[in-house]
Design an enzyme around this catalytic site. Structure first.
Site, PDB file in Angstrom:
ATOM      1  N   LYS A  97      -2.690 -11.579  15.425  1.00 24.16           N
ATOM      2  CA  LYS A  97      -1.875 -12.217  14.382  1.00 24.16           C
ATOM      3  C   LYS A  97      -1.319 -13.507  14.959  1.00 24.16           C
ATOM      4  CE  LYS A  97      -0.391  -8.467  11.466  1.00 24.16           C
ATOM      5  NZ  LYS A  97      -1.458  -7.587  11.965  1.00 24.16           N
ATOM      6  N   ASP A 131      -6.148 -11.994  11.938  1.00 24.28           N
ATOM      7  CA  ASP A 131      -5.583 -11.339  10.753  1.00 24.28           C
ATOM      8  C   ASP A 131      -4.918 -12.371   9.858  1.00 24.28           C
ATOM      9  OD1 ASP A 131      -6.283  -8.853  11.699  1.00 24.28           O
ATOM     10  OD2 ASP A 131      -4.263  -8.287  12.341  1.00 24.28           O
ATOM     11  N   GLN A 160      -7.530 -12.371   1.625  1.00 23.32           N
ATOM     12  CA  GLN A 160      -6.846 -11.332   0.838  1.00 23.32           C
ATOM     13  C   GLN A 160      -7.175 -11.484  -0.650  1.00 23.32           C
ATOM     14  OE1 GLN A 160      -3.416 -13.131   2.398  1.00 23.32           O
ATOM     15  NE2 GLN A 160      -2.778 -11.374   3.631  1.00 23.32           N
ATOM     16  N   ARG A 181     -13.370 -10.976   7.056  1.00 28.04           N
ATOM     17  CA  ARG A 181     -12.959  -9.615   6.668  1.00 28.04           C
ATOM     18  C   ARG A 181     -12.259  -9.753   5.312  1.00 28.04           C
ATOM     19  NH1 ARG A 181      -8.167  -7.608   9.947  1.00 28.04           N
ATOM     20  NH2 ARG A 181      -9.637  -6.909  11.523  1.00 28.04           N
ATOM     21  N   HIS A 224      -9.917   1.261   1.834  1.00 30.38           N
ATOM     22  CA  HIS A 224     -10.077   2.723   1.782  1.00 30.38           C
ATOM     23  C   HIS A 224     -10.356   3.157   0.352  1.00 30.38           C
ATOM     24  CE1 HIS A 224      -7.008   1.407   4.664  1.00 30.38           C
ATOM     25  NE2 HIS A 224      -7.709   2.135   5.502  1.00 30.38           N
TER      26      HIS A 224
END
Ligand code: FAD
Length: 304
Positions: A97, A131, A160, A181, A224
């Site tokens: 981070k 991140d 995001q 990601r 998830h």
């Protein structure tokens, strides 16, 4: 929604942390989401994951860093992590981070610190994922990433799906060959920058996943959510994108059943393994994502 806001608020409260950590049993349940306080705890957790053919990413929890000396300490810690990955032959990379590396102190310091970690990783042919933090940090984080990307190809970034801007960011990132990601986003954001409704975040996640997968670059689909995972699997199979051309990613301790199921079905899985003394804000953010976890915690605290 209210519980989520309260938990996110409490994630910044030292007083509440001190109250909770008085219960020995609370300290035990935190191990569900955090590997431990020391590097050796994380190494052991990752060894166990690797035995199940699950890859990992080390995350040293060090939020609220406020001095240059502390940021240098983080660089040393990550250098040890990279040494340990090699010494223990672990299948793992690292996640960092930028606030830990000085983003809120001095941009140049942050760049130099991050560069030092990326360079150390390059020596080991390893990889560093940057991140993404709250939206006040997005521009600066992307700028530092772009600067590093010009020099290194072993560095990747996170985007995001809850942010309106992300579609455009992805277009620009793909143009420079960035490994991305994709996650939904974990911070409390105002409606001016992020979709307030979960269904819009989910729809955007699928739209963005469809931009990433055909790019020919190796990306991480971090979620998830079975709906997101199934949409990814379906899109990949319809477009002849084989399961070795991307990976699913999940957080330590969350949906272990699904992690193992996807491995059995031949998909790649990477688990993000947080460790360190500053586990509290991370732990509270995980509770906020699923307030039902609060009952799990309370039950265990009462038992103890
Ligand atoms: C590898 C990885 C890296 C990440 N990196 C970042 C980052 O850099 N920046 C950032 O803002 N966010 C990051 N996140 C967090 C992410 O943004 C989401 O907050 C988080 O993953 C929850 O969203 P979801 O996609 O799982 O979907 P959700 O819709 O929130 O959850 C779907 C389902 O997953 C399960 N689940 C989700 N969370 C939990 C939980 N805490 N406890 C138990 N079950 C749960 C539940 O069954 C839930 O119904 C990362 C997530 C992962 C997996």
């Amino acid at each position: 929604m209210l519980t989520k806001s309260v938990l996110l608020y409490l994630s910044n409260s030292e007083g509440f942390k001190n109250f909770l950590t008085r219960f020995k049993s609370f300290n035990n349940v935190t191990h569900r989401f955090v590997a431990g306080e020391d590097l050796t705890d994380a190494v052991e957790a990752i060894r166990q994951l690797n035995k199940k053919r699950i890859s990992a990413s080390f995350d040293h929890l060090g939020e609220s860093i406020s001095s240059e000396a502390e940021t240098r300490e983080e660089v040393r810690e990550y250098t040890h992590v990279l040494d340990s990955i090699s010494a223990n032959a672990l299948d793992s990379n690292v996640s960092v981070k930028l606030t830990q590396l000085g983003l809120d102190i001095d941009r140049k310091l942050c760049y130099e610190n991050t560069r030092a970690i990326v360079e150390a990783a390059a020596r080991y042919q390893n990889f560093v994922r940057i991140d993404m933090e709250d939206s006040t940090k997005t521009d600066a984080t992307l700028e530092i990433f772009r600067e590093l990307r010009r020099e290194f190809d072993n560095v990747g970034i996170v985007v995001q799906a809850y942010l309106y801007r992300t579609e455009k960011d992805i277009e620009e990132l793909l143009a420079i060959g960035a490994r991305i990601r994709l996650c939904k986003g974990a911070y409390k954001e105002p409606e001016s920058v992020a979709f307030p409704d979960k269904k819009d975040v989910d729809a955007n996640y699928i739209k963005l996943m469809k931009m990433l997968l055909p790019s020919g670059i190796y990306h991480g689909i971090a979620t998830h959510d079975v709906k997101m995972i199934n949409a990814t699997r379906q899109f990949a199979s319809e477009n002849n994108i084989t399961s070795d051309r991307y990976e699913f990613q999940m957080l330590y301790g969350i949906r272990r059943d699904l992690q193992e199921k996807l491995i059995r079905k031949g998909y790649r899985m990477r688990v993000y393994v947080p460790y360190g003394q500053y586990w509290y804000p991370y732990f509270m953010r995980r509770l906020a994502e699923r307030p039902a976890n609060v009952w799990f915690i309370l039950k265990n605290v009462m038992k103890g």
